[in-house]
Design a protein around this motif. Structure first.
Motif, PDB file in Angstrom:
ATOM      1  N   GLU A 193       8.855 -25.006 -42.504  1.00  0.00           N
ATOM      2  CA  GLU A 193       9.903 -26.023 -42.419  1.00  0.00           C
ATOM      3  C   GLU A 193      10.643 -25.727 -41.121  1.00  0.00           C
ATOM      4  N   SER A 194      10.964 -26.755 -40.346  1.00  0.00           N
ATOM      5  CA  SER A 194      11.548 -26.502 -39.042  1.00  0.00           C
ATOM      6  C   SER A 194      12.378 -27.681 -38.562  1.00  0.00           C
ATOM      7  N   GLN A 195      13.319 -27.364 -37.695  1.00  0.00           N
ATOM      8  CA  GLN A 195      14.100 -28.368 -36.990  1.00  0.00           C
ATOM      9  C   GLN A 195      14.091 -27.988 -35.514  1.00  0.00           C
ATOM     10  N   VAL A 196      13.707 -28.941 -34.679  1.00  0.00           N
ATOM     11  CA  VAL A 196      13.661 -28.680 -33.240  1.00  0.00           C
ATOM     12  C   VAL A 196      15.045 -28.256 -32.757  1.00  0.00           C
ATOM     13  N   GLY A 197      15.070 -27.160 -32.024  1.00  0.00           N
ATOM     14  CA  GLY A 197      16.312 -26.637 -31.473  1.00  0.00           C
ATOM     15  C   GLY A 197      17.113 -25.768 -32.421  1.00  0.00           C
ATOM     16  N   LYS A 198      16.695 -25.667 -33.695  1.00  0.00           N
ATOM     17  CA  LYS A 198      17.449 -24.880 -34.676  1.00  0.00           C
ATOM     18  C   LYS A 198      16.662 -23.733 -35.277  1.00  0.00           C
ATOM     19  N   GLY A 199      15.343 -23.757 -35.132  1.00  0.00           N
ATOM     20  CA  GLY A 199      14.547 -22.668 -35.680  1.00  0.00           C
ATOM     21  C   GLY A 199      13.579 -23.113 -36.748  1.00  0.00           C
ATOM     22  N   SER A 200      12.863 -22.137 -37.291  1.00  0.00           N
ATOM     23  CA  SER A 200      11.817 -22.399 -38.274  1.00  0.00           C
ATOM     24  C   SER A 200      11.915 -21.422 -39.433  1.00  0.00           C
ATOM     25  N   THR A 201      11.423 -21.864 -40.574  1.00  0.00           N
ATOM     26  CA  THR A 201      11.295 -20.998 -41.739  1.00  0.00           C
ATOM     27  C   THR A 201       9.858 -21.086 -42.211  1.00  0.00           C
ATOM     28  N   PHE A 202       9.169 -19.958 -42.198  1.00  0.00           N
ATOM     29  CA  PHE A 202       7.788 -19.877 -42.668  1.00  0.00           C
ATOM     30  C   PHE A 202       7.802 -19.280 -44.065  1.00  0.00           C
ATOM     31  N   TYR A 203       7.026 -19.872 -44.960  1.00  0.00           N
ATOM     32  CA  TYR A 203       6.900 -19.403 -46.334  1.00  0.00           C
ATOM     33  C   TYR A 203       5.446 -19.051 -46.582  1.00  0.00           C
ATOM     34  N   PHE A 204       5.217 -18.013 -47.375  1.00  0.00           N
ATOM     35  CA  PHE A 204       3.863 -17.765 -47.854  1.00  0.00           C
ATOM     36  C   PHE A 204       3.925 -17.163 -49.238  1.00  0.00           C
ATOM     37  N   THR A 205       2.959 -17.567 -50.068  1.00  0.00           N
ATOM     38  CA  THR A 205       2.927 -17.103 -51.450  1.00  0.00           C
ATOM     39  C   THR A 205       2.196 -15.780 -51.523  1.00  0.00           C
ATOM     40  N   ASN A 206       2.550 -15.004 -52.528  1.00  0.00           N
ATOM     41  CA  ASN A 206       1.968 -13.690 -52.765  1.00  0.00           C
ATOM     42  C   ASN A 206       1.494 -13.650 -54.216  1.00  0.00           C
ATOM     43  N   THR A 207       0.349 -13.054 -54.451  1.00  0.00           N
ATOM     44  CA  THR A 207      -0.114 -12.793 -55.802  1.00  0.00           C
ATOM     45  C   THR A 207      -0.256 -11.282 -55.932  1.00  0.00           C
ATOM     46  N   TYR A 208       0.372 -10.715 -56.929  1.00  0.00           N
ATOM     47  CA  TYR A 208       0.365  -9.267 -57.109  1.00  0.00           C
ATOM     48  C   TYR A 208      -0.644  -8.897 -58.180  1.00  0.00           C
ATOM     49  N   LYS A 209      -1.434  -7.900 -57.883  1.00  0.00           N
ATOM     50  CA  LYS A 209      -2.441  -7.417 -58.823  1.00  0.00           C
ATOM     51  C   LYS A 209      -1.971  -6.108 -59.414  1.00  0.00           C
ATOM     52  N   GLU A 210      -2.213  -5.946 -60.718  1.00  0.00           N
ATOM     53  CA  GLU A 210      -1.845  -4.675 -61.354  1.00  0.00           C
ATOM     54  C   GLU A 210      -2.799  -3.594 -60.882  1.00  0.00           C
TER      55      GLU A 210
END
Length: 97
Positions: A79-96
């Protein structure tokens, strides 16, 4: 991590959220931002929003991130706005273990 910005005071935040065996991470910056029409292209190898003369980089970093995240069963988006920065997201799956 490279922040492509002419700003003097770079800010980079990383946060991890976990719920049972799933979670997601968020990486935020106060850089130049990404125009909406380039949101999907930035995750492809050698695809850049700006020429390398404007901002350094090879155009492979986010493609590598996407490959790693997907190989572990996750997904990545921005998600981003020009001139204001970006936010990157990524999902994680945890294994026992």
């Amino acid at each position: 991590m490279l922040l492509n910005s002419e700003k003097e005071n770079h800010v980079l935040q990383y946060r991890l959220f976990k719920e049972e065996m799933n979670g997601f991470s968020r990486v935020e910056d106060n850089g130049i931002g990404i125009a909406p029409e380039f949101m999907e292209h930035i995750f492809k190898v050698f695809q850049r929003e700006h020429a390398s003369a404007e901002y350094p980089g090879s155009g492979v970093g986010l493609a590598i991130c996407k490959k790693i995240v997907e190989r572990h069963g996750g997904r990545i988006w921005v998600e981003s706005q020009v001139g204001k920065g970006s936010t990157f997201y990524f999902t994680n799956t945890y294994k026992e273990r």
